[in-house]
Design an enzyme around this catalytic site. Structure first.
Site, PDB file in Angstrom:
ATOM      1  N   LYS A 155       4.472 -17.432   9.607  1.00 37.14           N
ATOM      2  CA  LYS A 155       3.866 -17.619  10.907  1.00 37.14           C
ATOM      3  C   LYS A 155       3.569 -16.238  11.512  1.00 37.14           C
ATOM      4  O   LYS A 155       4.156 -15.247  11.072  1.00 37.14           O
ATOM      5  CB  LYS A 155       4.782 -18.435  11.819  1.00 37.14           C
ATOM      6  CG  LYS A 155       5.924 -17.635  12.465  1.00 37.14           C
ATOM      7  CD  LYS A 155       6.592 -18.446  13.535  1.00 37.14           C
ATOM      8  CE  LYS A 155       7.594 -17.624  14.298  1.00 37.14           C
ATOM      9  NZ  LYS A 155       7.039 -16.721  15.275  1.00 37.14           N
ATOM     10  N   GLU A 182      17.583 -17.088  23.280  1.00 33.50           N
ATOM     11  CA  GLU A 182      17.927 -15.844  22.604  1.00 33.50           C
ATOM     12  C   GLU A 182      18.509 -14.886  23.624  1.00 33.50           C
ATOM     13  O   GLU A 182      17.973 -14.739  24.731  1.00 33.50           O
ATOM     14  CB  GLU A 182      16.701 -15.236  21.934  1.00 33.50           C
ATOM     15  CG  GLU A 182      16.108 -16.107  20.829  1.00 33.50           C
ATOM     16  CD  GLU A 182      14.940 -15.433  20.144  1.00 33.50           C
ATOM     17  OE1 GLU A 182      15.082 -14.247  19.774  1.00 33.50           O
ATOM     18  OE2 GLU A 182      13.887 -16.067  19.990  1.00 33.50           O
ATOM     19  N   HIS A 231       8.182 -23.506  15.700  1.00 34.44           N
ATOM     20  CA  HIS A 231       9.576 -23.900  15.474  1.00 34.44           C
ATOM     21  C   HIS A 231       9.965 -25.165  16.243  1.00 34.44           C
ATOM     22  O   HIS A 231      10.485 -26.133  15.682  1.00 34.44           O
ATOM     23  CB  HIS A 231      10.518 -22.770  15.904  1.00 34.44           C
ATOM     24  CG  HIS A 231      10.325 -21.500  15.160  1.00 34.44           C
ATOM     25  ND1 HIS A 231      10.009 -21.448  13.820  1.00 34.44           N
ATOM     26  CD2 HIS A 231      10.418 -20.207  15.556  1.00 34.44           C
ATOM     27  CE1 HIS A 231       9.921 -20.198  13.433  1.00 34.44           C
ATOM     28  NE2 HIS A 231      10.158 -19.426  14.462  1.00 34.44           N
ATOM     29  N   LYS A 280      13.744 -15.701  26.124  1.00 37.22           N
ATOM     30  CA  LYS A 280      14.432 -14.455  25.792  1.00 37.22           C
ATOM     31  C   LYS A 280      15.414 -14.102  26.903  1.00 37.22           C
ATOM     32  O   LYS A 280      15.292 -14.568  28.032  1.00 37.22           O
ATOM     33  CB  LYS A 280      13.406 -13.311  25.654  1.00 37.22           C
ATOM     34  CG  LYS A 280      12.380 -13.494  24.546  1.00 37.22           C
ATOM     35  CD  LYS A 280      12.970 -13.161  23.206  1.00 37.22           C
ATOM     36  CE  LYS A 280      11.888 -13.105  22.128  1.00 37.22           C
ATOM     37  NZ  LYS A 280      12.469 -12.830  20.795  1.00 37.22           N
ATOM     38  N   ARG A 339       0.817  -1.218   0.000  1.00 36.31           N
ATOM     39  CA  ARG A 339       0.000   0.000   0.000  1.00 36.31           C
ATOM     40  C   ARG A 339       0.848   1.264   0.000  1.00 36.31           C
ATOM     41  O   ARG A 339       0.312   2.358   0.119  1.00 36.31           O
ATOM     42  CB  ARG A 339      -0.922  -0.009   1.230  1.00 36.31           C
ATOM     43  CG  ARG A 339      -1.929  -1.159   1.235  1.00 36.31           C
ATOM     44  CD  ARG A 339      -2.653  -1.264   2.557  1.00 36.31           C
ATOM     45  NE  ARG A 339      -1.729  -1.584   3.642  1.00 36.31           N
ATOM     46  CZ  ARG A 339      -2.067  -1.638   4.927  1.00 36.31           C
ATOM     47  NH1 ARG A 339      -3.309  -1.371   5.288  1.00 36.31           N
ATOM     48  NH2 ARG A 339      -1.167  -1.951   5.839  1.00 36.31           N
ATOM     49  N   LYS A 395      17.144 -24.305   8.102  1.00 32.51           N
ATOM     50  CA  LYS A 395      18.521 -24.349   8.587  1.00 32.51           C
ATOM     51  C   LYS A 395      19.157 -25.697   8.248  1.00 32.51           C
ATOM     52  O   LYS A 395      18.529 -26.743   8.382  1.00 32.51           O
ATOM     53  CB  LYS A 395      18.567 -24.081  10.091  1.00 32.51           C
ATOM     54  CG  LYS A 395      18.089 -22.671  10.456  1.00 32.51           C
ATOM     55  CD  LYS A 395      18.141 -22.434  11.942  1.00 32.51           C
ATOM     56  CE  LYS A 395      17.594 -21.050  12.296  1.00 32.51           C
ATOM     57  NZ  LYS A 395      18.392 -19.960  11.720  1.00 32.51           N
ATOM     58  N   ASP A 446       4.952 -18.019  20.311  1.00 29.14           N
ATOM     59  CA  ASP A 446       5.920 -17.426  19.398  1.00 29.14           C
ATOM     60  C   ASP A 446       6.947 -18.428  18.902  1.00 29.14           C
ATOM     61  O   ASP A 446       7.364 -18.373  17.743  1.00 29.14           O
ATOM     62  CB  ASP A 446       6.631 -16.260  20.101  1.00 29.14           C
ATOM     63  CG  ASP A 446       7.549 -15.500  19.159  1.00 29.14           C
ATOM     64  OD1 ASP A 446       7.085 -15.081  18.089  1.00 29.14           O
ATOM     65  OD2 ASP A 446       8.733 -15.327  19.497  1.00 29.14           O
ATOM     66  N   ASP A 501       8.378 -21.942   7.752  1.00 24.12           N
ATOM     67  CA  ASP A 501       8.982 -21.904   9.080  1.00 24.12           C
ATOM     68  C   ASP A 501      10.487 -21.851   8.855  1.00 24.12           C
ATOM     69  O   ASP A 501      11.097 -22.853   8.483  1.00 24.12           O
ATOM     70  CB  ASP A 501       8.597 -23.147   9.893  1.00 24.12           C
ATOM     71  CG  ASP A 501       9.114 -23.097  11.327  1.00 24.12           C
ATOM     72  OD1 ASP A 501      10.108 -22.389  11.564  1.00 24.12           O
ATOM     73  OD2 ASP A 501       8.541 -23.771  12.191  1.00 24.12           O
ATOM     74  N   HIS A 502      11.091 -20.670   9.048  1.00 26.35           N
ATOM     75  CA  HIS A 502      12.494 -20.508   8.650  1.00 26.35           C
ATOM     76  C   HIS A 502      13.428 -21.418   9.434  1.00 26.35           C
ATOM     77  O   HIS A 502      14.540 -21.704   8.979  1.00 26.35           O
ATOM     78  CB  HIS A 502      12.934 -19.052   8.782  1.00 26.35           C
ATOM     79  CG  HIS A 502      13.002 -18.539  10.189  1.00 26.35           C
ATOM     80  ND1 HIS A 502      11.940 -17.944  10.810  1.00 26.35           N
ATOM     81  CD2 HIS A 502      14.007 -18.550  11.078  1.00 26.35           C
ATOM     82  CE1 HIS A 502      12.297 -17.597  12.032  1.00 26.35           C
ATOM     83  NE2 HIS A 502      13.538 -17.954  12.231  1.00 26.35           N
TER      84      HIS A 502
END
Length: 511
Positions: A155, A223, A247, A348, A47, A189, A242, A184-185
Site C-alpha cells: 500500500k 498509535e 487497514h 496518531k 538502484r 495478524k 493512510d 496489507d500487513h
C-alpha cells in the site's frame, strides 16, 4: 508440514528500509522454522551499487534488525541463510533495460532449481509498479507458460478511486488478477484471521451477530507515536488514506461479511467485497459533516517530556490541516446490519498503541438487577484485540458476593501469549508464506480496493473542498478531540483502553 514449491523471491527496492527491517527477518524466521522450500533463493534488485557480498552484509550478517531476532542457538543459521541471498544492480532507473536482470534470474533459476516459479515483491513507491510490470513483461518474465509468477505490491494502492482504477487497469495489462497480491500487513495478524474463526466456528456468536442482538460496533486504531520521519508523505495522505481506507475497512469487511460457502480464498474475498459494497456511501455534505470528525495533534508535555505538534514535525506544512485523527460513523445497508451504527477511528499520538474491535451487545429487554454502583447493569461486550497483547475478551455481569443482587462486570479473556508452546508468526511471515503457497485469502482483490475507495472518496472530497469543514485540535497524549464522544449515539462513549497521558487544553478548533 506442507512444503511450498521451489521458487525465487525477487525484491525490487531491496536496498530500502522495508527489506532489512521486515522482509529479511520474516524470511529468516521462515527458514529456521523449516517453512521455506528446499530450493529457494532471494534476489534483491535496486538502484544501489551493491554486490552479493555487500548486500548480504547489509540485510543479514551485519543487520541490526536481524540481530534482534536471534537467540544464541539460532546464529548457526545465519551463514546458511545468507547463502540464499543475491543482488542485482538495476542502474540509475527502474525504467531501464532489464536484459541483465532477466539473465541473472535465468542463471539463478538454473543453478538452484527454482523451477521458473517467481514472486516479484515491490518494495518501491507505487508510481514504480507499472514500470516494473511493463519491463518484466517485455522480458517474458510474467507469463505462466513455464512455472508460476506472482506480483506483490505494498500500500498505498491508489490515492483515490480514479487512481486506484488506473493502477488496476495498468497492472492487468501485464498480470492476470490472480497473479496480483495486494499486501496489507494488518490482515496477517493472527487475531484478524481468528475473527473469521470466532464468528463462523462458534455457535454462541454467529446467531447473535446481527441487528437483533448488537447495538453498535466500534473499531479503534490508535498509535502512540506521531508521524516521526514520514511527515512529507503523511501530509499528502492523512489518517483517512493512510489507515482507514485500507487497514480498517479490511477489518470492517471481516466483521460485516456473510458466511462464505467455504474457506477457499475466492469465497472469502467474494463475501468481503459484498460487505464493502453494502456500505452506505455518504454523498450529502451535511451527513458527512455530522458523521465524521477530523483532528490534528498539538504540542504537549507527556510524562515530563515535550512533544511536538503535527505542524512542527519535519516535512509538514506549518499551515497544514491534514488530519492525524479521523472518526467516522456509518451504516451497512443489508438485512444483517440494518440500522446498526459502525464507529471507526484512527489516530496518531494517542495515550497508547492499540487496535481492537468492540462488539456492543444490546441490553436485556427487562433489566432487574443493578451494578455495584446502583446503576442498571451494563451491556455485554466482545472485545477482539488485534495489537498488542493479541486476544479476545468478553465482558459480562456476575453477582457481587454478599447480600442482594448487586452486579459487577467481569472479564473472561484469552491471550495468544498464553500459548507458550506455540510460535506466532509475524504478519509478514504469514503473508509471505501465503504468497509462496499461492493462498490469496489475506490479500486484497482489485474490486475490494475499488469498493473501499468508493466509500472513502466522498468524505475526502468534502474534507478538501466542502464548506464548514472543521479540523479539531487535541493534545498529544489524549484520546482525541473533546467532542469525539458526540459522534456516538445515546449514553455510549468510545472505549479508551488507557489513561490520558497529557494535560488537555480543552475544546480547540484549528481550522
Amino acid at each position: 508440514m506442507n512444503k511450498t514449491s521451489n521458487q525465487m523471491l525477487i525484491i525490487f527496492g531491496a536496498s530500502g528500509d522495508l527489506t532489512a527491517r521486515k522482509l529479511i527477518p520474516a524470511l529468516f524466521n521462515l527458514y529456521k522454522d523449516d517453512h521455506l522450500p528446499e530450493k529457494f533463493v532471494v534476489l534483491g534488485v535496486s538502484r544501489s551499487d551493491l554486490t552479493d557480498v555487500s548486500f548480504r552484509k547489509k540485510v543479514v550478517t551485519e543487520s541490526s534488525y536481524l540481530e534482534e531476532e536471534l537467540g544464541k542457538e539460532e546464529k548457526e543459521y545465519v551463514d546458511k541463510f545468507a547463502d540464499k541471498i543475491f543482488y542485482e544492480d538495476l542502474g540509475k532507473s527502474y525504467d531501464t533495460d532489464y536484459t541483465n536482470l532477466a539473465h541473472r534470474i535465468s542463471d539463478l533459476n538454473t543453478k538452484y532449481g527454482t523451477e521458473n516459479n517467481y514472486i516479484y515483491y515491490l518494495s518501491t513507491p507505487p508510481n514504480i509498479y507499472e514500470t516494473v510490470a511493463k519491463n518484466l513483461h517485455e522480458q517474458s518474465l510474467t507469463a505462466e507458460t513455464n512455472g508460476w509468477k506472482r506480483f506483490i505490491v505494498e500500500k498505498p494502492f491508489g490515492y483515490d478511486l480514479e487512481s486506484a482504477r488506473e493502477l488496476n487497469n495498468a497492472l492487468h495489462q501485464y498480470f492476470k488478477e490472480n497473479q496480483i497480491y495486494r499486501i496489507d500487513h494488518y490482515l496477517g495478524k493472527e487475531t484478524v484471521q481468528n475473527l473469521l474463526v470466532t464468528r463462523f466456528a462458534n455457535s454462541i456468536f454467529e446467531p447473535l451477530w446481527n441487528r437483533n442482538y448488537i447495538h453498535h460496533i466500534e473499531i479503534t486504531n490508535a498509535e502512540s507515536v506521531g508521524v516521526e520521519k514520514r511527515g512529507g508523505y503523511y501530509d499528502k495522505s492523512g489518517a483517512l488514506r493512510d489507515m482507514f481506507q485500507n487497514h480498517l475497512l479490511q477489518i470492517v469487511s471481516l466483521v460485516a461479511m456473510e458466511p462464505p460457502i467455504g474457506d477457499e480464498a475466492e469465497e472469502i474475498r467474494n463475501e468481503k467485497v459484498k460487505a464493502l459494497k453494502s456500505l452506505r456511501i455518504m454523498k450529502d455534505h451535511k451527513i458527512i459533516h455530522d458523521h465524521t470528525i477530523r483532528g490534528q495533534y498539538l504540542a504537549a508535555e507527556i510524562n515530563g517530556e515535550k512533544v511536538k505538534g503535527y505542524r512542527e514535525e519535519e516535512g509538514v506544512d506549518p499551515d497544514s490541516t491534514t488530519e492525524t485523527y479521523a472518526a467516522i460513523k456509518f451504516f451497512v445497508d443489508n438485512w444483517r446490519w440494518k440500522d446498526v451504527p459502525f464507529y471507526v477511528r484512527t489516530a496518531k499520538r494517542m495515550p497508547t498503541k492499540v487496535t481492537e474491535i468492540v462488539i456492543h451487545f444490546k441490553s436485556t429487554h427487562h433489566q432487574i438487577f443493578t451494578d455495584s454502583a446502583g446503576i442498571t447493569n451494563k451491556d455485554n461486550q466482545l472485545i477482539i484485540r488485534i495489537q498488542p497483547d493479541e486476544g479476545i475478551l468478553i465482558k459480562f455481569g456476575v453477582k457481587v458476593p454478599g447480600q442482594g443482587f448487586k452486579v459487577e462486570r467481569t472479564n473472561l479473556d484469552f491471550y495468544y501469549s498464553s500459548l507458550s508452546d506455540t510460535n506466532l508468526m509475524t504478519a509478514y511471515e504469514r503473508l509471505l508464506l501465503d504468497a509462496m503457497q499461492g493462498d490469496a485469502t489475506l490479500y486484497a482483490r482489485a474490486d475490494e480496493v475499488e469498493a473501499a475507495w468508493e466509500f472513502v472518496d466522498p468524505i475526502l472530497d468534502y474534507w478538501q473542498n466542502g464548506e464548514n469543514v472543521v479540523t479539531y485540535g487535541y493534545s498529544a497524549g489524549v484520546w482525541g478531540p473533546k467532542n469525539a464522544d458526540e459522534l456516538i449515539d445515546g449514553l455510549y462513549m468510545w472505549r479508551n483502553p488507557g489513561e490520558h497521558l497529557a494535560d488537555d487544553p480543552g475544546f480547540c478548533v484549528i481550522k
